[in-house]
Design a protein around this motif. Structure first.
Motif: not given
Length: 157
Positions: A56-64, A88-99
């Motif tokens: 699960v990773e989140c990134r800043n909505r403005e800067t990425g 993480h209201e002001n972030e974009i969060c996703e579940s991401v496959l790793v392996s």
């Protein structure tokens, strides 16, 4: 007597306010599958992968720029439940496959490698559990019988 109640209120009220329960962490939940027919989607022949690694990773909505990351593994049913700290209201969060632990089913299905999840309590959702779309890998070679199985998904329109 009135002073006693005022003094009591001044001592007890702050303790009650600070003892208020906080919301628990979020739980991001989903499944990881093996597309055994190379269909690009789940079928009745799909299996679910034990021991697949998901982040699960989140990134800043403005800067990425990345702001949060945590990994987890799937259980025997291909399910993962990853606890996420904080809102993480002001972030974009996703579940991401790793392996994938299955070498014959380790190629990521295009478009099924990530799933967005909303991780804030400021959106009207009461539950702390957030459900992600299923994530998928595909087999290197389709199983025997897949051509027949996939015919049932055809649409003649």
């Amino acid at each position: 007597m009135a002073r006693f109640f005022i003094l009591m209120a001044l001592c007890v009220l702050p303790a009650l306010v600070s003892a208020r329960p906080t919301r628990p962490n979020f739980i991001v939940q989903g499944k990881v599958y093996c597309d055994t027919c190379q269909a690009g989607f789940e079928t009745s022949a799909t299996t679910y992968i034990k021991g697949a690694k998901v982040r699960v990773e989140c990134r800043n909505r403005e800067t990425g720029l990345p702001t949060y990351s945590i990994e987890g593994l799937t259980d025997k049913n291909g399910c993962y439940k990853i606890p996420v700290a904080d809102d993480h209201e002001n972030e974009i969060c996703e579940s991401v496959l790793v392996s994938s632990p299955q070498s014959e089913c380790a190629t990521i299905v295009a478009g099924r490698e990530r799933s967005r999840v909303v991780l804030t309590h400021n959106n009207g959702v009461i539950s702390d559990t957030r459900y992600a779309n299923n994530l998928g890998f595909q087999k290197d070679a389709p199983l025997a019988g897949c051509a027949k199985l996939l015919k049932q998904y055809e649409y003649d329109g």
